[in-house]
Design a protein around this motif. Structure first.
Motif, short mmCIF file in Angstrom:
data_model
loop_
_atom_site.label_atom_id
_atom_site.label_comp_id
_atom_site.label_asym_id
_atom_site.label_seq_id
_atom_site.Cartn_x
_atom_site.Cartn_y
_atom_site.Cartn_z
N ALA B 140 13.29 10.23 -6.87
CA ALA B 140 12.89 8.88 -7.27
C ALA B 140 11.64 8.93 -8.13
O ALA B 140 10.83 9.84 -8.02
CB ALA B 140 12.63 8.03 -6.02
N THR B 142 8.50 6.18 -9.71
CA THR B 142 7.91 4.85 -9.53
C THR B 142 6.83 4.58 -10.56
O THR B 142 6.08 5.48 -10.91
CB THR B 142 7.23 4.75 -8.14
N ALA B 159 5.73 -3.42 -9.08
CA ALA B 159 6.15 -2.03 -9.05
C ALA B 159 7.64 -1.96 -9.28
O ALA B 159 8.39 -2.89 -8.99
CB ALA B 159 5.78 -1.38 -7.72
N PHE B 160 8.04 -0.82 -9.80
CA PHE B 160 9.45 -0.62 -10.12
C PHE B 160 9.76 0.84 -9.80
O PHE B 160 9.00 1.74 -10.13
CB PHE B 160 9.63 -0.93 -11.61
N SER B 161 10.88 1.05 -9.13
CA SER B 161 11.22 2.40 -8.74
C SER B 161 12.71 2.62 -8.93
O SER B 161 13.51 1.72 -8.70
CB SER B 161 10.84 2.60 -7.26
N ALA B 163 15.87 5.44 -7.98
CA ALA B 163 16.20 6.64 -7.20
C ALA B 163 17.64 7.05 -7.48
O ALA B 163 18.51 6.20 -7.66
CB ALA B 163 16.03 6.35 -5.70
N ASP B 183 14.50 -0.47 -7.30
CA ASP B 183 13.69 -1.33 -6.44
C ASP B 183 12.62 -2.01 -7.28
O ASP B 183 12.01 -1.37 -8.13
CB ASP B 183 12.95 -0.52 -5.36
N LEU B 185 9.14 -4.67 -6.90
CA LEU B 185 8.20 -5.33 -6.00
C LEU B 185 7.29 -6.24 -6.80
O LEU B 185 6.83 -5.87 -7.89
CB LEU B 185 7.35 -4.30 -5.24
N ASN B 201 4.54 -10.07 -0.30
CA ASN B 201 5.30 -9.24 -1.22
C ASN B 201 6.77 -9.61 -1.17
O ASN B 201 7.32 -9.83 -0.10
CB ASN B 201 5.23 -7.76 -0.82
N THR B 203 10.33 -7.83 -2.29
CA THR B 203 10.96 -6.64 -2.86
C THR B 203 12.44 -6.93 -3.05
O THR B 203 13.07 -7.63 -2.26
CB THR B 203 10.79 -5.39 -1.97
N ALA B 229 13.71 -8.73 0.30
CA ALA B 229 12.82 -8.82 1.47
C ALA B 229 11.55 -9.55 1.07
O ALA B 229 11.00 -9.33 0.00
CB ALA B 229 12.47 -7.43 1.99
N GLY C 60 9.85 -4.68 1.71
CA GLY C 60 8.71 -5.58 1.74
C GLY C 60 7.37 -4.89 1.69
O GLY C 60 6.38 -5.48 1.28
N VAL C 63 7.54 0.19 -2.69
CA VAL C 63 8.73 0.82 -3.27
C VAL C 63 8.39 2.24 -3.65
O VAL C 63 7.23 2.60 -3.79
CB VAL C 63 9.23 0.04 -4.51
N GLY C 64 9.40 3.05 -3.81
CA GLY C 64 9.17 4.36 -4.38
C GLY C 64 9.33 5.53 -3.43
O GLY C 64 9.07 6.65 -3.81
N GLY C 66 12.07 6.73 -2.20
CA GLY C 66 13.31 7.48 -2.32
C GLY C 66 14.20 7.25 -1.11
O GLY C 66 13.86 6.50 -0.20
#
Lengths: 302, 374, 71
Positions: B140, B142, B159-161, B163, B183, B185, B201, B203, B229, C60, C63-64, C66
């Motif tokens: 992954a 991020t 944030a952006f991730s 995987a 993902d 956030l 937050n 997500t 979430a 929540g 992130v990140g 994996g």
């Protein structure tokens, strides 16, 4: 992160500077620069030294205006603000009253009313003639002193000199007036105990604890210089309008962004007596006062 | 002639004091908010769970975390965790006889690292994570951005991730399958007053690929999943008692149908000599996945349709009481011990209607940690 | 509808507290570790991993991290 702690003596009191910094040598250099500035201010504004600026101004009282630099002019402007905000109770010309009040005499004696009456005409901030570059005390015998401002100003400057060298965690403690840069290196704030105004064998040394981070704390108390006669305490905090000590708070501690603000607020609060809470609320500071009965009051009181 | 000063209003003394030479407000000189201390931490997690009275799974997990400032504005951090798993994999419901109870032994190594660069009013972080098990590999990346107001009382986080996971079992149930998840956030943290800080937050996770559990009979899950979430948490400090109330609520919306409400609360109590104790309680109530079917095995199974009997996707309520004891020692050392007990029961679901026929699941974990800041 | 009322209740609770964002010199309590949200990252990682492997889904907090084979 290594911690460097240096104690030193100046202005007739004990001081301490604590620094948490990766570069230990840099920390010591920063502290040395701060101590040098504290001694410079002591030499320049001490009322106990004849070669000080305040000494020169006092000797010229009743004569010609004295030339002053920007730093002195700025301190006088600050003293003027304190006078205005304290309804005249805080007065930088009130130092002459020391001639009537001797807190070291044994046995302690109250001054004669006539002695006070003779000195009161010399206590008059509104009569001081200020220009941006000169100051003149119109009556012979008048004097200026920066008690309640000078030591606290030195603490703020010391903190600034240390911060300018990249230090992010430091505590400057000049005789109980503190200014913190950041908190401690481990992320917790600096924890300061407020001295119990009436210490005793079955009393804790600290009446309360205050946490500091990027803030200043100063305490003014009736126990610093005082004597008691017939169970009545007479302290060194004299109301400039009457020449007599105020009697309301055992001590007032103020938490403010700057030490000079904390110090003058604490002193003014002692002088304003029961009007102190309204004054302090108007200054947007946090405070803790111990009233005559030993009860804790103020925004920091539990 | 002396001028009469006329100053009034809150902060009049502060304004006058700032005119003094060499006097400035504190953090005016330092715009950096990057941490300036390094921190290294080691934790050991001992996890065990039971279902239906039989000891089921055990995980021993040592882990390591470190953060180090590289300069005034650059910080690197990373962690490495090793899970040693043994025991039976989760029974899908109470068919004790003949159901999978065979021993499983697996290992997972997971590491991640992130570099964050701090500017005056924002910070940018870039990181990667890698996890490896016998039959599962995840990679992954991020990117996160945080920005704050001048007075630092409000921080926005984005944030952006992404995987990419690969699943390949020896049994052939999963033959070089893959799963891709994105993902996002978005969050805000607000200091409400000197003793209260709040964070909220959202997500959003969007994945497609292989979601099925290859170790369960008859398990076949949709090939896409969307999870939203919303977590809101607050820390309220009480200076008189030296205690802090920490509370959180999360609402989760899952395209699998396992929507949940979670509520947790903890009380951190500072004690003398650097000790602290924090009792805590967490409650989660979850709905069943729309393709979850309880016992008997295979009921509800229709050809070509998703199906699972996995208790983790059933409807239940779960409660976790716990306690954490910590001590801060001299020289930047900190030691902590946490014990938590977990119970998952269908009858505890909020509003009833828990999945029937599922045995309660219990677990307990003990975590011992040691850390030092430099 | 129930979700909306829970969210509103949470917002109201926050509204009950006095809104007075502090100045820099009033942040001594916020400096405490227990007042920060992500102070112990390794603990959060471990705990969230346990919950994700025993419950339907997680999220929540961040992130990140994996994925893993545990859910």
């Amino acid at each position: 992160m290594p911690r460097v702690r240096v104690s030193f003596r100046a202005m007739a009191a004990e001081h301490e500077i604590v620094v948490d910094h990766d570069d230990e040598r840099g920390a010591r250099e920063a502290i040395d620069a701060a101590i040098a500035d504290v001694r410079r201010i002591e030499a320049k504004f001490s009322r106990y030294r004849d070669d000080s600026v305040t000494g020169a101004i006092a000797r010229a009282a009743g004569g010609a205006p004295v030339a002053i630099d920007d730093e002195t002019a700025a301190l006088l402007a600050y003293a003027a603000t304190c006078h205005a905000l304290s309804e005249g109770a805080f007065d930088a010309t009130s130092g002459v009253l020391r001639r009537a009040w001797d807190f070291r005499a044994q046995p302690p004696r109250l001054p004669d009313r006539s002695a006070i009456a003779a000195l009161l005409p010399l206590v008059d901030w509104t009569a001081v003639e200020r220009t941006p570059t000169t100051v003149r005390l119109p009556r012979p015998g008048m004097q200026l002193d920066f008690g309640g401002i000078g030591k606290e100003y030195a603490a703020d400057r010391a903190a600034g000199l240390i911060a300018a060298r990249g230090v992010r965690h430091a505590l400057v403690n000049l005789g109980g007036d503190m200014r913190a840069i950041g908190g401690q290196a481990d992320g917790t704030p600096w924890r300061i105990g407020i001295r119990h105004p009436r210490p005793g064998p079955d009393r804790p040394a600290a009446i309360a604890w205050v946490e500091l981070a990027d803030a200043a704390l100063a305490t003014s108390g009736d126990y610093e210089r005082c004597f008691e006669i017939d169970g009545v305490r007479y302290s060194h905090i004299l109301d400039a309008r009457t020449g007599w000590p105020v009697r309301h708070w055992q001590s007032v501690s103020v938490l403010a962004p700057l030490a000079v603000v904390a110090g003058s607020c604490a002193t003014i609060a002692m002088l304003l007596c029961e009007r102190a809470p309204a004054f302090l609320a108007g200054q947007a500071v946090a405070w803790l006062g111990v009233d005559g009965a030993g009860v804790l009051r103020g925004t920091l009181a539990p | 002639m002396a001028a009469t000063e006329r100053v009034a209003g809150p902060g009049a003394l502060v304004a006058a004091a700032l005119a003094l030479p060499g006097v400035a407000l504190s953090p005016a000189a330092q715009a950096q908010s990057a941490p300036d201390a390094a921190f290294v931490q080691f934790k050991y997690l001992d996890y065990r769970d039971w279902q239906g009275g039989g000891r089921r799974m055990r995980v021993d997990s040592p882990g390591f975390y470190a953060v180090k400032p590289l300069s005034d504005s650059l910080v690197v951090e990373g962690s490495l965790v090793y899970d040693g798993m043994s025991g039976a994999s989760p029974l899908y419901f109470n068919a004790l006889s003949g159901a999978s109870g065979e021993g499983v032994r697996d290992y997972r190594t997971a590491g991640d690292a992130k570099v964050t660069k701090y500017f005056e009013r924002f910070a940018v972080g870039v990181g990667g994570a890698y996890s490896h098990e016998r039959d599962y590999i995840s990679r992954a990346g991020t990117v996160e951005v945080r920005a704050w107001t001048q007075d630092r009382n409000r921080t926005y986080a984005f944030a952006f991730s992404g995987a990419a996971d690969r699943i390949h079992t020896e049994s052939g149930a999963a033959d070089r399958e893959s799963k891709y998840v994105l993902d996002f956030l978005a969050g805000v943290t607000q200091v409400v007053n000197p003793t209260l800080i709040v964070q909220s937050n959202v997500t959003y996770s969007r994945g497609h690929g292989y979601f099925t559990d290859p170790y369960k009979l008859l398990d076949r899950r949709p090939d896409h999943r969307r999870v939203l979430a919303w977590l809101t948490r607050a820390n309220q400090h009480f200076p008189d008692s030296g205690g802090t109330l920490k509370a959180a609520y999360r609402y989760l919306d899952d395209s699998f149908g396992a929507d949940s409400h979670m509520l947790e609360a903890a009380w951190h109590q500072s004690l003398p000599q650097g000790w602290s104790v924090t009792p805590s309680l967490r409650y989660l109530s979850q709905k069943a996945a729309w393709f979850f079917y309880g016992p008997p095995v295979g009921s509800g199974l229709r050809p070509g349709q998703p199906y699972t009997a996995d208790a983790r996707l059933s409807a239940f309520g779960a409660l976790t009481p716990g306690i954490l004891v910590a001590k801060q020692l001299d020289d930047g050392w900190v030691v902590d011990l946490k014990v938590e007990y977990y119970q998952q029961k269908s009858s505890w679901k909020l509003g009833g209607e828990g999945s029937e026929g599922i045995l309660p699941l219990s677990a307990r974990w003990i975590q011992l940690g040691v850390g030092r800041s430099f | 509808m129930r979700r909306l009322s829970i969210a509103l209740a949470a917002a109201l609770l926050c509204g009950c507290a006095a809104y007075a964002p502090p100045q820099a010199w009033e942040k001594q309590y916020l400096a405490r570790p227990e007042m920060q949200f992500d102070y112990d990252r390794l603990d959060a990682k471990n705990v969230q991993h346990v919950y994700v492997s025993k419950e339907g889904a997680g999220g929540g907090y961040g992130v990140g991290g994996g994925g893993c084979g545990c859910n």
